[in-house]
Design a protein around this motif. Sequence first.
Motif, short mmCIF file in Angstrom:
data_model
loop_
_atom_site.label_atom_id
_atom_site.label_comp_id
_atom_site.label_asym_id
_atom_site.label_seq_id
_atom_site.Cartn_x
_atom_site.Cartn_y
_atom_site.Cartn_z
N LEU A 1 8.12 -10.71 4.29
CA LEU A 1 6.75 -10.16 4.86
C LEU A 1 7.68 -8.84 6.04
CD1 LEU A 1 4.25 -8.54 4.47
CD2 LEU A 1 3.27 -10.03 5.22
N THR A 2 7.27 -9.72 7.03
CA THR A 2 8.10 -9.32 8.31
C THR A 2 9.14 -8.08 7.98
OG1 THR A 2 7.23 -11.72 9.19
CG2 THR A 2 9.00 -9.95 10.91
N TRP A 3 10.40 -8.55 7.36
CA TRP A 3 11.76 -7.59 7.43
C TRP A 3 10.51 -6.48 6.19
CZ3 TRP A 3 15.88 -7.32 10.05
CH2 TRP A 3 16.12 -8.69 10.87
N ASN A 4 10.39 -6.56 5.14
CA ASN A 4 9.30 -5.18 5.26
C ASN A 4 9.04 -4.04 6.04
OD1 ASN A 4 8.37 -3.49 3.47
ND2 ASN A 4 7.57 -5.08 1.78
N ILE A 5 7.80 -4.69 7.06
CA ILE A 5 7.20 -3.89 7.92
C ILE A 5 8.31 -3.88 8.81
CG2 ILE A 5 5.41 -4.18 9.61
CD1 ILE A 5 4.13 -5.83 8.50
N ILE A 6 9.56 -4.12 9.30
CA ILE A 6 10.45 -3.23 10.42
C ILE A 6 11.07 -3.11 9.58
CG2 ILE A 6 11.92 -4.90 11.55
CD1 ILE A 6 11.31 -7.48 12.23
N LEU B 1 5.18 -2.85 0.07
CA LEU B 1 4.43 -3.56 1.14
C LEU B 1 3.10 -3.76 0.79
CD1 LEU B 1 3.73 -5.14 3.64
CD2 LEU B 1 3.88 -2.54 4.77
N ALA B 2 2.38 -2.70 0.26
CA ALA B 2 1.29 -2.58 -0.59
C ALA B 2 0.97 -3.18 -1.83
CB ALA B 2 1.36 -0.88 -1.36
N LEU B 3 2.10 -3.48 -2.65
CA LEU B 3 1.43 -3.95 -3.51
C LEU B 3 1.52 -6.33 -3.23
CD1 LEU B 3 4.54 -3.27 -6.41
CD2 LEU B 3 1.88 -3.47 -7.16
N ASP B 4 2.42 -6.28 -2.37
CA ASP B 4 1.81 -7.88 -1.86
C ASP B 4 0.51 -7.77 -0.98
OD1 ASP B 4 4.48 -8.43 -2.89
OD2 ASP B 4 6.04 -7.63 -0.54
N LEU B 5 0.86 -6.72 -0.56
CA LEU B 5 -0.92 -7.39 0.32
C LEU B 5 -2.21 -7.11 -0.07
CD1 LEU B 5 -0.01 -4.89 4.05
CD2 LEU B 5 -0.41 -6.91 3.75
N GLY B 6 -1.79 -6.12 -1.43
CA GLY B 6 -3.23 -5.83 -2.48
C GLY B 6 -3.11 -7.40 -3.20
N ALA B 7 -2.16 -7.75 -3.57
CA ALA B 7 -2.17 -9.53 -3.91
C ALA B 7 -2.52 -10.58 -3.20
CB ALA B 7 -0.62 -9.65 -4.84
N ALA B 8 -2.59 -10.82 -1.74
CA ALA B 8 -2.31 -11.91 -0.55
C ALA B 8 -4.16 -11.31 -0.70
CB ALA B 8 -1.75 -11.38 0.37
N VAL B 9 -4.53 -10.26 -0.34
CA VAL B 9 -6.27 -9.79 0.10
C VAL B 9 -6.77 -10.24 -1.21
CG1 VAL B 9 -7.01 -8.00 1.60
CG2 VAL B 9 -5.14 -8.63 2.48
N LEU C 1 -11.51 -3.76 -3.01
CA LEU C 1 -10.12 -3.34 -1.96
C LEU C 1 -8.82 -3.70 -1.98
CD1 LEU C 1 -12.57 -3.38 0.88
CD2 LEU C 1 -12.35 -1.24 -1.02
N GLY C 2 -8.68 -5.41 -2.47
CA GLY C 2 -6.81 -5.49 -2.44
C GLY C 2 -6.35 -4.72 -3.64
N SER C 3 -7.27 -4.73 -4.46
CA SER C 3 -6.81 -4.49 -6.10
C SER C 3 -6.43 -3.05 -5.77
CB SER C 3 -7.57 -4.77 -6.80
OG SER C 3 -7.60 -5.76 -7.17
N PHE C 4 -6.77 -2.63 -5.45
CA PHE C 4 -6.93 -1.01 -5.32
C PHE C 4 -5.50 -0.19 -4.20
CE2 PHE C 4 -7.66 2.69 -2.45
CZ PHE C 4 -7.84 4.40 -3.68
N VAL C 5 -5.42 -1.82 -3.34
CA VAL C 5 -3.97 -1.22 -2.57
C VAL C 5 -3.22 -1.57 -3.22
CG1 VAL C 5 -2.47 -2.34 -0.59
CG2 VAL C 5 -5.02 -1.37 -0.41
N GLY C 6 -3.22 -2.44 -4.06
CA GLY C 6 -2.03 -3.05 -4.76
C GLY C 6 -1.56 -2.12 -5.49
#
Length: 583
Positions: free
Chosen positions: A258-263, A317-325, A335-340
């Motif tokens: 996730l860090t490299w994705n954001i960078i 990033l949106a897919l990973d964050l949605g699945a994690a949140v 809300l997390g599903s929506f981001v994903g």
Amino acid sequence: MKPLRRVARSIGLGVAILVGLIVYAYGFQVTKVNLDETRSPVRQVQLVRILRALAHPDLLAYAQTEVQVDAPVMVPCPAGGYTPPAVNQQSPYLVVTPACSDPKSLVSVEGFHFYPNTAGPIGFIPPSNVTLPLGQLAADGSGHFKMDVTLPGRPDTQVQYIRAVTRRDVGAPHLTQTARDTWDKIIETVFLALLATTLGTALAIPASFLAARNMMKDITSPLTSVVLGILFLPAGLIAGAWTAGQIGQASQAFLSSLTWNIIGLVAGLVVAWLGARWALPQVEIKPPGRWLRAVRMFTLLVVALIGVLSLFLLAHLALDLGAAVAPRLGRFGFLGSFVGDLGDVLGMVIALLTALLGAAVFVGVGGGVGRWLAEHLPLAANKALNIVLGAAAGATLMAILGAGLNWLYQIDDPLKTLWIPAGIGAAAGIALVAIAPSDTPIPVGMAVYYATRTLFNGLRSIEPLIMVIVFAVWVGIGPFAGVLALSLHTIAALAKLYSEQVESILSGPLEAVRATGATKIQTVVYAVIPQIVPPYISFTMYRWDINVRMSTIIGFAGGGGIGFLLQQNINLLNYRAASAQML
């Protein structure tokens, strides 16, 4: 002469009345108007039953207490007769007179101490314990009733029973299950219409400018530029799609964490923003030279590639964050599903957007080359070049059309789907180029205008009820299919309304902004948009209202929403529940 005119006018009026009578008489026959059906007793009874059910929507109910009393009876009478056991007269009880009788005979049933002013069913209970209805009881204010019933033809040596059941409402009213299901579908219907309106509006706004005559009539281009643009279009689509695939593979290097994705995402956005700022300066001290323009074009190309890479990283990033949140938000996990889901949608459209971007770049390059050739070549040489390019462009367009027909109808014959269409297209291209003067600009804008208008007219002519059938096969039965069907129809409907509003804007602000030397985009931003924002908002809200009502109809074809419940209850003849949904 006046008497003759009056006679002619009277005759004409009589003929018009006669023609009208004939038309309406034939209309009665075609529509099979049958007034005898309205007087049919069976139809009238059914109509009254339905109207009364519709007048009592199944919205509220009470908790009920029930009294069930059985009275023994013998059918037929045994030898020596039958005396029923004694009953407790302090509680509700039944008296059947006589206590035994033959099948199909009439007996009297009398009840005591039931709930006052209540009603309920009376049934016959054979040894199989299956209730056979005998009628409806109605207890008076003292809880007493008396009625005659006919015993069924169920002879048996065992004791059988007559059962009376009454129910009484207690406590405060509460919502029925039908009301709860209806409320859930109301919410679904409203948001179905909202998403369809939002998606349709987002696509209809840019399309409306293509369908506005005053925006497109001044857009012209030399013939050489047009045909080269047509030839470069397929190459641009292919190059854009290929580029998207390559960048998508390259983006995998940033997805190890996730860090490299954001960078990667942040760095890409910063570089793209700085490059765009340099290549598109707001103020020019002096006109740029040829080499500077070339470097700027190359920079913009690099910025576009970095932008595509950033889109891929953003989607992942949106897919990973949605699945994690989503699991951590509990009731707000949607809300997390929506981001994903947003990331998934973005990932699906990147290839299409990149292909369109590639097509735009290639068409722009081809148009620029064609414009330069038209300005620098002699007229005769330009005419000869246009004939060759026109033949190639016509052959290309017809070959693409033939490939589409082959995909639809599976002809699988290159002679019919490739060579013959290409030959016809080449001949048509040569003929059109030979007729058209080489030194006269082609009204490209009006061609786009008519093509866009024709497309919107075709889409509006297809009802969403038909569209949802296709989408239900693609994405399954449910509200998502309804969203897609309504979105497609909303695009066509709103684009027409928007474009007509653009056509009716005042010309004064346009002329004033153009007089300052503004570009076409600046003219649209500062002279067109301020005039169309209020009616655009009004049309959008009105379309949402339309979509809410249309979503009820498309539910009958699998589009979700309250229409799905309404169809089920109508098919089951449950008109009280259907009344709740209609209300």
